[in-house]
Design a protein around this motif. Structure first.
Motif, short mmCIF file in Angstrom:
data_model
loop_
_atom_site.label_atom_id
_atom_site.label_comp_id
_atom_site.label_asym_id
_atom_site.label_seq_id
_atom_site.Cartn_x
_atom_site.Cartn_y
_atom_site.Cartn_z
N THR A 125 -67.97 0.65 -48.54
CA THR A 125 -66.77 1.45 -48.35
C THR A 125 -66.67 1.94 -46.90
OG1 THR A 125 -66.88 2.13 -50.66
CG2 THR A 125 -65.50 3.46 -49.21
N LEU A 126 -67.79 2.37 -46.35
CA LEU A 126 -67.83 2.77 -44.94
C LEU A 126 -67.52 1.58 -44.04
CD1 LEU A 126 -70.95 5.07 -45.07
CD2 LEU A 126 -68.79 5.74 -44.00
N ASP A 127 -67.97 0.39 -44.41
CA ASP A 127 -67.71 -0.80 -43.59
C ASP A 127 -66.23 -1.04 -43.39
OD1 ASP A 127 -70.27 -1.56 -42.91
OD2 ASP A 127 -70.51 -2.96 -44.58
N VAL A 128 -65.43 -0.77 -44.41
CA VAL A 128 -63.99 -0.97 -44.31
C VAL A 128 -63.31 0.26 -43.70
CG1 VAL A 128 -61.84 -1.37 -45.56
CG2 VAL A 128 -63.93 -2.58 -46.24
N ASN A 129 -63.53 1.41 -44.30
CA ASN A 129 -62.75 2.59 -43.95
C ASN A 129 -63.11 3.18 -42.60
OD1 ASN A 129 -61.60 2.22 -46.45
ND2 ASN A 129 -62.74 3.87 -47.43
N LEU A 130 -64.39 3.21 -42.27
CA LEU A 130 -64.81 3.73 -40.96
C LEU A 130 -64.98 2.61 -39.95
CD1 LEU A 130 -65.81 5.91 -39.02
CD2 LEU A 130 -68.11 5.58 -39.98
N PHE A 131 -65.90 1.69 -40.22
CA PHE A 131 -66.23 0.68 -39.22
C PHE A 131 -65.10 -0.34 -39.05
CE2 PHE A 131 -70.47 2.23 -40.54
CZ PHE A 131 -70.86 2.74 -39.32
N GLY A 132 -64.35 -0.62 -40.12
CA GLY A 132 -63.20 -1.50 -39.96
C GLY A 132 -62.16 -0.91 -39.02
N SER A 133 -61.88 0.38 -39.19
CA SER A 133 -60.96 1.06 -38.28
C SER A 133 -61.51 1.08 -36.86
CB SER A 133 -60.69 2.49 -38.76
OG SER A 133 -60.05 2.48 -40.02
N MET A 134 -62.81 1.33 -36.73
CA MET A 134 -63.42 1.35 -35.40
C MET A 134 -63.40 -0.04 -34.76
SD MET A 134 -64.20 4.36 -34.41
CE MET A 134 -65.12 3.82 -32.96
N ASN A 135 -63.59 -1.09 -35.57
CA ASN A 135 -63.50 -2.45 -35.02
C ASN A 135 -62.12 -2.69 -34.41
OD1 ASN A 135 -66.10 -3.23 -35.78
ND2 ASN A 135 -65.44 -4.12 -37.71
N MET A 136 -61.08 -2.27 -35.13
CA MET A 136 -59.71 -2.45 -34.63
C MET A 136 -59.47 -1.61 -33.38
SD MET A 136 -58.07 -4.71 -36.38
CE MET A 136 -56.45 -4.33 -35.71
N ILE A 137 -59.95 -0.37 -33.40
CA ILE A 137 -59.75 0.51 -32.25
C ILE A 137 -60.45 -0.03 -31.01
CG2 ILE A 137 -60.28 2.80 -31.31
CD1 ILE A 137 -59.85 3.84 -34.24
N GLN A 138 -61.72 -0.41 -31.15
CA GLN A 138 -62.47 -0.90 -29.99
C GLN A 138 -61.86 -2.17 -29.42
OE1 GLN A 138 -66.66 -1.11 -31.06
NE2 GLN A 138 -66.95 1.04 -30.48
N ALA A 139 -61.28 -3.01 -30.30
CA ALA A 139 -60.64 -4.22 -29.81
C ALA A 139 -59.31 -3.93 -29.13
CB ALA A 139 -60.43 -5.21 -30.98
N THR A 140 -58.64 -2.88 -29.58
CA THR A 140 -57.29 -2.56 -29.09
C THR A 140 -57.29 -1.73 -27.81
OG1 THR A 140 -56.40 -2.64 -31.34
CG2 THR A 140 -55.12 -1.42 -29.71
N VAL A 141 -58.25 -0.85 -27.66
CA VAL A 141 -58.26 0.09 -26.52
C VAL A 141 -58.15 -0.61 -25.17
CG1 VAL A 141 -59.76 1.68 -25.23
CG2 VAL A 141 -59.27 2.09 -27.64
N PRO A 142 -58.88 -1.71 -24.89
CA PRO A 142 -58.71 -2.34 -23.57
C PRO A 142 -57.28 -2.78 -23.30
CG PRO A 142 -60.70 -3.15 -24.64
CD PRO A 142 -59.95 -2.35 -25.67
N HIS A 143 -56.58 -3.26 -24.32
CA HIS A 143 -55.19 -3.69 -24.14
C HIS A 143 -54.28 -2.49 -23.91
CE1 HIS A 143 -56.24 -7.78 -25.22
NE2 HIS A 143 -56.84 -7.33 -26.31
N MET A 144 -54.55 -1.37 -24.59
CA MET A 144 -53.75 -0.17 -24.36
C MET A 144 -54.01 0.39 -22.96
SD MET A 144 -53.67 1.91 -27.97
CE MET A 144 -52.60 1.35 -29.31
N ARG A 145 -55.25 0.37 -22.54
CA ARG A 145 -55.54 0.82 -21.17
C ARG A 145 -54.78 -0.02 -20.15
NH1 ARG A 145 -61.98 1.60 -22.22
NH2 ARG A 145 -62.01 3.89 -22.37
N ALA A 146 -54.78 -1.32 -20.37
CA ALA A 146 -54.09 -2.22 -19.43
C ALA A 146 -52.59 -1.95 -19.42
CB ALA A 146 -54.36 -3.67 -19.82
N GLY A 147 -52.06 -1.48 -20.54
CA GLY A 147 -50.63 -1.20 -20.63
C GLY A 147 -50.26 0.22 -20.27
N GLY A 148 -51.23 1.03 -19.91
CA GLY A 148 -50.95 2.40 -19.49
C GLY A 148 -50.99 3.44 -20.59
N GLY A 149 -51.44 3.05 -21.79
CA GLY A 149 -51.57 4.03 -22.88
C GLY A 149 -51.14 3.45 -24.20
N GLY A 150 -51.15 4.31 -25.22
CA GLY A 150 -50.76 3.86 -26.54
C GLY A 150 -50.98 4.94 -27.57
N SER A 151 -50.69 4.60 -28.81
CA SER A 151 -50.80 5.55 -29.91
C SER A 151 -51.52 4.89 -31.08
CB SER A 151 -49.41 6.01 -30.35
OG SER A 151 -49.49 6.84 -31.50
#
Length: 275
Positions: A125-151
């Motif tokens: 359950t943690l693998d999906v709800n916590l770590f799954g969300s963190m996987n998506m966030i860690q993959a997305t943050v570099p692209h948001m940084r490159a674009g000047g921010g995000g939500s």
């Protein structure tokens, strides 16, 4: 993007106009409502789920309502880091940037008393709800940084605010996600990346209705009676719908809330009130 109401009149969504929004956890409930509303509000969207059938059906419905919608769909298990990263990279390659991430993918895990719970199930359950969300966030943050921010909006649950018997694994995983969201909000503010948490309670839609039909059969009662009993504890007097909750999530993810980060927004129609 063009959208038409029941009378055939052209209407235009503005809240996510020119935004690229990624939404995980597409199912018959909140995830579907989020995707439909994001398109209505002007977004280009990318959707993922573990089953292709759900994605295909939703894309069909989106294009039926908004023929010029831009949609990317990809089967993805967010608990798999490589799959999450491949999905995010596909979005950035196709659309050039990512402005919004809504982590809606979840599992409730097994319904067990905590003292006797299968802790391997808690880990899954943690693998999906916590770590799954963190996987998506860690993959997305570099692209948001490159674009000047995000939500980024993480869908949490009332259960992490109000313990419910037999749902300990789910509650603990979401409580961990709440703290992770606050930590990230603190750390990523300088990059103009906002992170907020949404805490739905009961949400009336296909999933809840199906569950109540089965529960009514087992208890020898009616869905209407079960719903009325639940609504006695809700100050606003009614279970919010999936679509109502989606409106709050989309608003929070938009620039209308550009000054808000690290917030916890409760969507339980007053059943839970922080003090």
């Amino acid at each position: 993007m063009a959208q038409h109401d029941a009378a055939g009149m052209r209407v235009t969504g503005m809240m996510l106009r020119d935004k690229v929004a990624v939404i995980t956890g597409i199912g018959p409930g909140l995830g579907r409502a989020l995707a439909l509303l994001a398109v209505q509000e002007g977004a280009t969207i990318a959707i993922c789920a573990r089953t292709a059938e759900k994605l295909n059906a939703l894309e069909h419905d989106i294009l039926a309502l908004t023929p010029d919608a831009r949609v990317l769909r990809q089967t993805t298990d967010v608990s798999d880091r490589d799959q999450a990263r491949a999905f995010v990279d596909a979005v950035a390659t196709r659309f050039g940037r990512i402005d919004v991430l809504i982590n809606s993918a979840y599992t409730t895990g097994a319904y067990q008393l905590a003292a006797e719970a299968d802790l391997d199930d808690w880990r899954r359950t943690l693998d999906v709800n916590l770590f799954g969300s963190m996987n998506m966030i860690q993959a997305t943050v570099p692209h948001m940084r490159a674009g000047g921010g995000g939500s980024i909006v993480n869908i949490n649950t009332k259960v992490s605010r109000m313990p419910l018997e037999t749902m300990g694994g789910y509650a603990v995983s979401k409580a961990a996600l709440r703290m992770a969201t606050a930590q990230l909000a603190k750390e990523l503010g300088g990059d103009h990346i906002r992170l907020n948490s949404i805490f739905p309670g009961w949400m009336w839609g296909t999933t809840v209705e199906q569950g109540m039909v089965e529960r009514a059969k087992l208890q020898g009662t009616t869905v209407a009676a079960l719903r009325a009993e639940i609504e006695k504890a809700i100050p606003l007097g009614a279970i919010p719908t999936d679509s109502e909750c989606a409106k709050a999530v989309i608003a929070l993810s938009s620039d209308y809330f550009s000054a808000v980060t690290g917030a916890c927004l409760d969507l339980s129609a007053g059943e839970y009130m922080p003090v």
